[in-house]
Scaffold this motif. Structure first.
Motif, short mmCIF file in Angstrom:
data_model
loop_
_atom_site.label_atom_id
_atom_site.label_comp_id
_atom_site.label_asym_id
_atom_site.label_seq_id
_atom_site.Cartn_x
_atom_site.Cartn_y
_atom_site.Cartn_z
N SER A 1 7.50 2.52 -24.19
CA SER A 1 8.85 2.48 -23.65
C SER A 1 9.48 3.86 -23.49
O SER A 1 10.54 3.98 -22.89
CB SER A 1 9.74 1.64 -24.56
N GLU A 2 8.85 4.89 -24.07
CA GLU A 2 9.39 6.25 -24.09
C GLU A 2 10.65 6.35 -24.95
O GLU A 2 11.57 7.11 -24.68
CB GLU A 2 9.66 6.75 -22.66
N TYR A 3 10.68 5.56 -26.01
CA TYR A 3 11.77 5.58 -26.98
C TYR A 3 11.24 5.89 -28.38
O TYR A 3 11.69 5.30 -29.36
CB TYR A 3 12.51 4.23 -26.98
N ALA A 4 10.34 6.83 -28.48
CA ALA A 4 9.68 7.12 -29.76
C ALA A 4 10.65 7.63 -30.82
O ALA A 4 10.39 7.50 -32.02
CB ALA A 4 8.55 8.13 -29.54
N ASP A 5 11.78 8.20 -30.40
CA ASP A 5 12.73 8.75 -31.36
C ASP A 5 13.71 7.70 -31.89
O ASP A 5 14.52 7.99 -32.77
CB ASP A 5 13.50 9.92 -30.75
N TYR A 6 13.66 6.48 -31.38
CA TYR A 6 14.54 5.41 -31.83
C TYR A 6 13.89 4.64 -32.98
O TYR A 6 12.68 4.74 -33.20
CB TYR A 6 14.84 4.44 -30.68
N SER A 7 14.69 3.88 -33.71
CA SER A 7 14.20 3.00 -34.76
C SER A 7 14.15 1.57 -34.24
O SER A 7 14.85 1.21 -33.29
CB SER A 7 15.11 3.05 -36.00
N LEU A 8 13.33 0.75 -34.88
CA LEU A 8 13.11 -0.61 -34.41
C LEU A 8 13.55 -1.62 -35.45
O LEU A 8 13.15 -1.56 -36.61
CB LEU A 8 11.62 -0.81 -34.10
N PHE A 9 14.41 -2.57 -35.02
CA PHE A 9 14.73 -3.74 -35.84
C PHE A 9 14.15 -4.96 -35.14
O PHE A 9 14.48 -5.24 -33.99
CB PHE A 9 16.24 -3.91 -36.02
N LEU A 10 13.29 -5.68 -35.84
CA LEU A 10 12.61 -6.84 -35.27
C LEU A 10 13.29 -8.13 -35.68
O LEU A 10 13.71 -8.29 -36.83
CB LEU A 10 11.14 -6.86 -35.70
N CYS A 11 13.38 -9.05 -34.74
CA CYS A 11 13.95 -10.37 -35.00
C CYS A 11 13.17 -11.39 -34.17
O CYS A 11 12.01 -11.12 -33.82
CB CYS A 11 15.45 -10.38 -34.68
N SER A 12 13.76 -12.53 -33.88
CA SER A 12 12.97 -13.60 -33.26
C SER A 12 13.43 -14.04 -31.88
O SER A 12 12.77 -14.88 -31.27
CB SER A 12 12.96 -14.83 -34.19
N SER A 13 14.53 -13.50 -31.37
CA SER A 13 15.03 -13.94 -30.07
C SER A 13 15.94 -12.89 -29.47
O SER A 13 16.42 -11.99 -30.16
CB SER A 13 15.79 -15.26 -30.20
N GLY A 14 16.23 -13.06 -28.18
CA GLY A 14 17.15 -12.15 -27.52
C GLY A 14 18.57 -12.30 -28.04
O GLY A 14 19.28 -11.30 -28.21
N ALA A 15 19.00 -13.53 -28.29
CA ALA A 15 20.34 -13.74 -28.84
C ALA A 15 20.48 -13.05 -30.19
O ALA A 15 21.50 -12.40 -30.47
CB ALA A 15 20.62 -15.24 -28.98
N GLU A 16 19.45 -13.17 -31.02
CA GLU A 16 19.50 -12.53 -32.34
C GLU A 16 19.50 -11.01 -32.21
O GLU A 16 20.19 -10.31 -32.97
CB GLU A 16 18.30 -13.00 -33.17
N ALA A 17 18.76 -10.49 -31.24
CA ALA A 17 18.76 -9.05 -31.02
C ALA A 17 20.16 -8.57 -30.61
O ALA A 17 20.66 -7.56 -31.13
CB ALA A 17 17.74 -8.68 -29.94
N ASN A 18 20.79 -9.29 -29.69
CA ASN A 18 22.15 -8.91 -29.26
C ASN A 18 23.16 -9.08 -30.38
O ASN A 18 24.07 -8.27 -30.54
CB ASN A 18 22.56 -9.74 -28.04
N GLU A 19 23.01 -10.14 -31.15
CA GLU A 19 23.91 -10.38 -32.29
C GLU A 19 23.89 -9.20 -33.25
O GLU A 19 24.93 -8.68 -33.67
CB GLU A 19 23.47 -11.66 -33.02
N ASN A 20 22.69 -8.75 -33.60
CA ASN A 20 22.56 -7.64 -34.54
C ASN A 20 22.98 -6.31 -33.92
O ASN A 20 23.53 -5.44 -34.62
CB ASN A 20 21.13 -7.58 -35.06
N ALA A 21 22.74 -6.14 -32.63
CA ALA A 21 23.18 -4.91 -31.96
C ALA A 21 24.70 -4.79 -32.00
O ALA A 21 25.25 -3.71 -32.28
CB ALA A 21 22.69 -4.91 -30.51
N LEU A 22 25.40 -5.88 -31.75
CA LEU A 22 26.86 -5.87 -31.78
C LEU A 22 27.39 -5.62 -33.19
O LEU A 22 28.35 -4.86 -33.39
CB LEU A 22 27.40 -7.18 -31.21
N LYS A 23 26.77 -6.26 -34.18
CA LYS A 23 27.17 -6.02 -35.56
C LYS A 23 26.96 -4.56 -35.95
O LYS A 23 27.81 -3.94 -36.59
CB LYS A 23 26.36 -6.92 -36.50
#
Length: 379
Positions: free
Chosen positions: A83-105
């Protein structure tokens, strides 16, 4: 016990899939140009994908996030590379909604603010925060608070700045390509402006790439065509090719702490194995390049169909807009031509979101059958 009846179902029972095709329980073959809502990115039952999951399953299917998981670390490294985002950190979850939920939090935690700016006709999921920033009151229950969200017109930087200038906005969340809305495109200038405004007003920019990500537009993320780097990027759907995988890519500006975010099933061993296989196949088979080539072919073939009034989207996330509703056309394509396509909140838009390894022959078949069905039942 019966199923809770919330899905309008096509009269087809899918029994198996192979590549860009699915087969019903009678053995009938269908061309899949919808990929189950853009989920199938590298094709049904790709042998390398099956082998990757099977190999991991034979060792360990799941353990919680309370122990070291080397497969997670490997996925973070590979996703950063591809993705060319090697300097970012990764939080893994199980769905797009959950990813957006955690991003907003996370944006709210980081800024200490609670207001969010989102956009008309956007869709971000059905969990509490995600549905609050989705512009569809029909799916917002009374228990879903929305008073902290401002919905503004898409591609309108003045409206965004008017909200940010109030000083209480923690995040702006947007889709570079609004999928459910019928594939409405955020202009490059708009996306660049969002990035600049968020930096100016101390708000976090969240790019929702749940549908457009994982190589679908010809770059790994659609916003990369605009040359920006949001603070958080969310991805799901095509990242797992059918196995539930969601993720948030998080800028180095955020500080992690124990207990800040959490998930039970996110980043499990099988999910990581699935995502790793998808990334390997995308690279090995040059599927992002194929998405660009197939888009050009589709646009060229569409020129011969006068009923198509407008084409939107990028790569293999395309919307074809007609002058009238296409519900009957979609039904005829499915039941008579044996082709799966998608609809949108705009009833005049037909969407295609096929696996990224769709071929020129398959795209040609779609347009020839589209012409046939339009001659019988004009849209």
């Amino acid at each position: 016990m019966n199923l809770f009846d919330v899905y309008p179902l096509n009269p087809v029972t899918i029994a198996k899939g192979e590549g860009c095709y699915v087969y019903d329980d009678q053995g009938q073959k269908y061309l899949d140009l919808y990929g189950g809502h853009a989920v199938i990115s590298v094709g049904h039952s790709h042998p390398d994908y099956v082998a990757g999951i099977q190999s991991q399953l034979e060792k360990l299917a799941f353990y919680s996030n309370s122990v070291i998981n080397p497969v997670q670390s490997k996925l973070a490294e590979r996703l950063g590379e591809v993705s060319e985002y090697a300097d970012y950190s990764l939080f893994l979850c199980s769905s797009g909604a959950e990813a957006n939920e955690n991003a907003l939090k996370l944006a709210s935690f980081a800024t200490g603010k609670k207001k969010v700016v989102a956009f008309e006709k956007g869709f971000h999921g059905r969990t509490s925060l995600a549905v609050a920033v989705t512009d569809n009151p029909k799916i917002q229950a009374p228990a879903n608070p929305t008073d902290h969200v401002s919905i503004v017109p898409f591609n309108d930087l003045e409206a965004v700045e008017a909200e940010l200038a109030k000083g209480d906005v923690c995040a702006v969340i947007y889709e570079p390509l609004q999928g459910v809305a019928g594939i409405r495109e955020a202009s490059h200038e708009f996306q660049q402006g969002l990035s600049n405004l968020c930096a100016k007003y101390d708000a976090k920019l969240i790019a929702d790439e749940v549908q457009a990500g994982a190589g679908r537009t010809g770059k790994f993320f659609a916003h990369q065509w605009a040359g920006i780097k949001p603070d958080i990027v969310t991805v799901a759907k095509g990242l797992g090719n059918g196995f539930p995988v969601g993720a948030a890519l998080i800028s180095p500006d955020f500080e992690a702490s124990y207990g800040l975010l959490g998930t039970t099933f996110g980043g499990n061993h099988l999910a990581c194995a699935a995502a790793l296989s998808v990334l390997d196949i995308i690279e090995k088979e040059n599927l992002m390049d194929n998405a660009i080539v197939m888009e050009e072919l589709a646009r060229n073939l569409a020129e011969d169909i006068p009923e198509i009034k407008k084409i939107t989207g990028k790569g293999l996330m395309l919307g074809f807009e007609f002058e009238s509703p296409i519900a009957q056309l979609r039904k005829n394509l499915l039941l008579e031509s044996k082709i799966f396509t998608g609809n949108a909140s705009n009833p005049n838009v037909l969407r295609i979101l096929p696996p990224l390894n769709v071929s020129a022959e398959m795209i040609g078949t779609f347009f020839s059958q589209l012409k046939l069905q339009l001659s019988a039942c004009p849209a």
